[in-house]
Design a protein around this motif. Structure first.
Motif, PDB file in Angstrom:
ATOM      1  N   GLY A   1       0.809  -1.216   0.000  1.00  0.00           N
ATOM      2  CA  GLY A   1       0.000   0.000   0.000  1.00  0.00           C
ATOM      3  C   GLY A   1       0.842   1.266   0.000  1.00  0.00           C
TER       4      GLY A   1
ATOM      5  N   VAL B   1      -5.741   4.397   3.511  1.00  0.00           N
ATOM      6  CA  VAL B   1      -6.441   4.060   4.755  1.00  0.00           C
ATOM      7  C   VAL B   1      -5.678   2.936   5.442  1.00  0.00           C
TER       8      VAL B   1
ATOM      9  N   ALA C   1      -5.178   0.795   9.439  1.00  0.00           N
ATOM     10  CA  ALA C   1      -5.707   0.637  10.794  1.00  0.00           C
ATOM     11  C   ALA C   1      -4.861   1.398  11.821  1.00  0.00           C
TER      12      ALA C   1
ATOM     13  N   ALA D   1      -8.069   4.453   9.996  1.00  0.00           N
ATOM     14  CA  ALA D   1      -9.432   3.899  10.099  1.00  0.00           C
ATOM     15  C   ALA D   1      -9.372   2.418   9.795  1.00  0.00           C
TER      16      ALA D   1
ATOM     17  N   ALA E   1      -4.699  -3.627  -0.437  1.00  0.00           N
ATOM     18  CA  ALA E   1      -3.348  -4.014   0.018  1.00  0.00           C
ATOM     19  C   ALA E   1      -3.411  -4.342   1.504  1.00  0.00           C
TER      20      ALA E   1
ATOM     21  N   PHE F   1      11.519 -17.885   6.633  1.00  0.00           N
ATOM     22  CA  PHE F   1      12.487 -16.966   7.212  1.00  0.00           C
ATOM     23  C   PHE F   1      11.986 -16.244   8.446  1.00  0.00           C
TER      24      PHE F   1
ATOM     25  N   LEU G   1      -2.784  -6.162  -4.541  1.00  0.00           N
ATOM     26  CA  LEU G   1      -1.350  -6.444  -4.574  1.00  0.00           C
ATOM     27  C   LEU G   1      -0.857  -6.900  -3.205  1.00  0.00           C
TER      28      LEU G   1
ATOM     29  N   GLN H   1       9.913  -7.572  -0.861  1.00  0.00           N
ATOM     30  CA  GLN H   1      10.600  -7.289  -2.119  1.00  0.00           C
ATOM     31  C   GLN H   1       9.621  -7.210  -3.292  1.00  0.00           C
TER      32      GLN H   1
ATOM     33  N   LEU I   1      17.591 -13.145   2.189  1.00  0.00           N
ATOM     34  CA  LEU I   1      18.527 -13.013   3.313  1.00  0.00           C
ATOM     35  C   LEU I   1      17.803 -13.473   4.572  1.00  0.00           C
TER      36      LEU I   1
ATOM     37  N   TYR J   1      18.804  -4.226   5.102  1.00  0.00           N
ATOM     38  CA  TYR J   1      17.565  -3.798   5.745  1.00  0.00           C
ATOM     39  C   TYR J   1      17.634  -2.353   6.219  1.00  0.00           C
TER      40      TYR J   1
END
Ligand SMILES: Cc1cc2nc3c(=O)[nH]c(=O)nc-3n(C[C@H](O)[C@H](O)[C@H](O)COP(=O)(O)OP(=O)(O)OC[C@H]3O[C@@H](n4cnc5c(N)ncnc54)[C@H](O)[C@@H]3O)c2cc1C
Length: 557
Positions: free
Chosen positions: A19, A39, A41, A80, A113, A175, A305, A330, A363, A393
């Motif tokens: 998103g 939007v 949460a 929201a 998303a 992982f 997505l 990724q 990784l 990272y």
């Protein structure tokens, strides 16, 4: 004079990797043409790959999140909760703030998303007793729980309880499972010097994986290296075996083994997001089927997505996960960028492009400054891979402030003792508890905790008064209850309750139960009558009051 064209409203629901990157790209690519709103949460974005580090107290909770308003400064962010979608009306139903009145948000284009949910229902007891690691609150809860186990294990005199408290089980060796077990083992090992009554050998850490090896997305030799490293650090890696059930004191495996434990972390059971599963969409493997352009077939202007979506990477996908985008950050980031380009192309009357992306590799951190990496086909393991893991990272973490905070914390952590402060988080006051045959629910001398209703199985209450020789016994089945004398007074238990078979109790904590019953005179009267009928009045309690030196409290079954 020609009026400027009205901006199209694009609503992005879900502020995770998919998103956020979609919203950012939409704002950039559609500036002046699109009105973008996201939007979510919470008012922050969670960097999930760092959650195991939060759980292990390697970084602070706030270091793994970034405020959405700082990340997405040029577009509307709305904190929201999405409750539903009316595809016919082209609106999303949300509730926000404290009033929680459902409101409709209209859209021209909608991007779903919402990520995934966790579905552990197949394993009795696991939903109630396993901790998960998907959100910040999960990671925080796990950290608090592990430290709580060490605190109690250090002082308990009950060897069985100590063993349960010092046995940690992580289920699932993808992982997130591997990183969680490694980080948890590291936290416990580093913390032990502050717990003089716990020896290193007292601690047992298990990683349970149903497949025949861990880290299925990594090459076999790296997975083997990871197994050996974990074993060297005292993690027992059990492959080819799954879980069948769990209780508050044990986990049961498919090979019949029962591991007594107070800590089960489930990284398995990715299921459809609870809202997504109510939308009437075509789901496969719990994910929304899309076409190669990330459009949801049959719906006008709806896109999906990230982990929530099943996006084919080829024109004619088979029942093979390799034919679809993987559920990783990724991929979600690239999907976000591509979905934005496709939405802008559609509104400009141009053709969208199919999503195509090849993983750059994976990784996984193994704790103790070691990792495995398979990047651009180059395989690395050990400290170099770990440095790469951290560097990657850190660079991937959105926002300079977050990068700086995490970098500094990592540096400090390498020279400072672990942070073992246990900040208690609220536990639900009502919960289901699973028991195996023979498990004790409570026993004499325990402080009363609440009220129990049997939902499955049968439980036997026994009260023996050593002074008078009186004996009381009662078996409770589904729909029956015990522990109601919390309404009468605060006390210690005099009774022993044992599960006669595998069963489930609904537990309500004392304060919540008392408040609830007191608010309903009918219930209050019912319980008072029941106590009178069952125990012959509170004054006839078998309580060995003077015999209990521990407390001035009265005692109760
Ligand atoms: C512990 C762990 C470690 C991981 N490590 C890696 C790694 O090393 N590398 C990697 O590539 N991937 C990793 N992943 C996977 C990666 O994090 C996910 O694939 C990625 O987060 C998916 O992004 P998403 O946007 O689809 O979903 P999410 O990131 O889950 O975002 C979903 C968003 O929707 C919001 N939301 C949900 N329901 C509602 C609602 N009803 N109303 C409003 N908002 C809602 C949530 O709050 C959340 O912000 C890891 C995952 C976990 C759990």
């Amino acid at each position: 004079m020609a009026q400027p064209a009205e901006k199209k409203k694009v609503l992005v629901i879900g502020g995770g990797f998919g998103g956020v990157f979609a919203a950012k790209a939409l704002e950039r690519q559609g500036r002046g043409k699109l009105d973008v709103e996201l939007v979510n949460a919470n008012n922050y974005f969670v960097f999930q790959p760092l959650l195991p580090e939060v759980a292990a107290a390697s970084i602070h909770s706030s270091d793994a999140v970034v405020p959405l308003r700082q990340l997405l400064r040029r577009l509307q962010v709305r904190q929201a909760e999405v409750m539903g979608i009316d595809f016919a009306k082209k609106s999303v139903i949300v509730v926000q703030g404290t009033r929680r009145i459902p409101i409709d948000l209209a859209y021209d284009e909608l991007v779903i998303a919402l990520g995934t949910g966790v579905d552990l229902k197949r394993f009795p007891g696991l939903p109630e007793h396993a901790l998960t690691i998907k959100d910040l609150s999960d990671a925080h809860r796990l950290r608090t729980h592990v430290i709580g186990c060490l605190e109690t294990a250090d002082v308990t005199e009950d060897a069985e309880v100590k063993r349960q408290l010092l046995t940690f089980v992580v289920v699932g060796a993808g992982f997130s499972g591997v990183e969680t077990v490694a980080e948890m083992r590291e936290l416990v090992t580093r913390a032990l010097k502050y717990y003089p009554n716990i020896k290193r050998d007292d601690v047992r850490v298990y990683l349970i994986e149903y497949a025949d090896r861990i880290l299925p997305t990594f090459p076999a030799d790296l997975a083997e290296y990871a197994t050996q490293r974990l074993q060297m650090h005292g993690v027992e890696v059990l492959t080819g075996v799954g879980t069948t059930a769990a209780t508050g004191t044990a986990v049961e495996l498919t090979d019949g083994r029962i591991i007594p434990t107070s800590t089960i972390v489930a990284t398995i059971g990715n299921g459809p997001h609870p809202i997504v599963s109510t939308l009437g969409l075509d789901l496969h493997w719990g994910r929304i089927k899309t076409d190669r352009f990330m459009r949801v077939p049959g719906l006008d202007s709806v896109w999906a997505l990230g982990d929530a979506a099943l996006i084919p990477l080829v024109d004619d996908p088979k029942e093979d996960p390799a034919d679809y985008a993987t559920q990783t950050a990724q991929f979600a980031v690239r999907e976000g960028q591509q979905i934005a380009a496709n939405i802008v192309a559609k509104l400009d009357g141009k053709d969208p492009k199919p999503f195509a992306y090849k993983s750059k590799g994976s990784l996984a951190s193994l704790g103790m400054s070691k990792a495995v990496a398979d990047v651009y086909g180059i395989k690395l393991s050990g400290t170099l891979a770990w440095l790469l893991w951290r560097g990657f990272y850190l660079s991937f973490l959105p926002g300079f402030a977050a990068k700086l905070r995490v970098g500094v914390t990592w540096l400090l952590n390498s020279v400072m003792p672990p942070n073992i402060v246990q900040i208690q988080s609220d536990r639900p006051t009502t919960r289901y508890i699973h028991y195996r045959k023979g498990d004790k629910v409570f026993e004499p001398g325990m402080l009363i905790d609440g009220f129990y209703t049997v939902t499955k199985g049968s439980f036997q209450l026994t009260i023996d008064n050593p002074e008078t020789g009186e004996h009381f016994e009662k078996v409770f089945g589904p729909g029956e209850h015990f522990g109601e004398r919390v309404l009468v007074r605060s006390a210690l238990r005099t009774g022993l309750v044992v599960a006669l078979e595998d069963g489930v109790l609904l537990f309500i904590e004392q304060k919540a139960f008392t408040r609830f019953a007191r608010a309903f005179p009918f219930l209050d009267n019912y319980f008072k009558d029941y106590i009178e009928r069952t125990f012959g009045g509170t004054d006839k309690s078998f309580a060995p009051r003077s015999a209990n030196p521990k407390s001035e409290l009265e005692t109760l079954p």
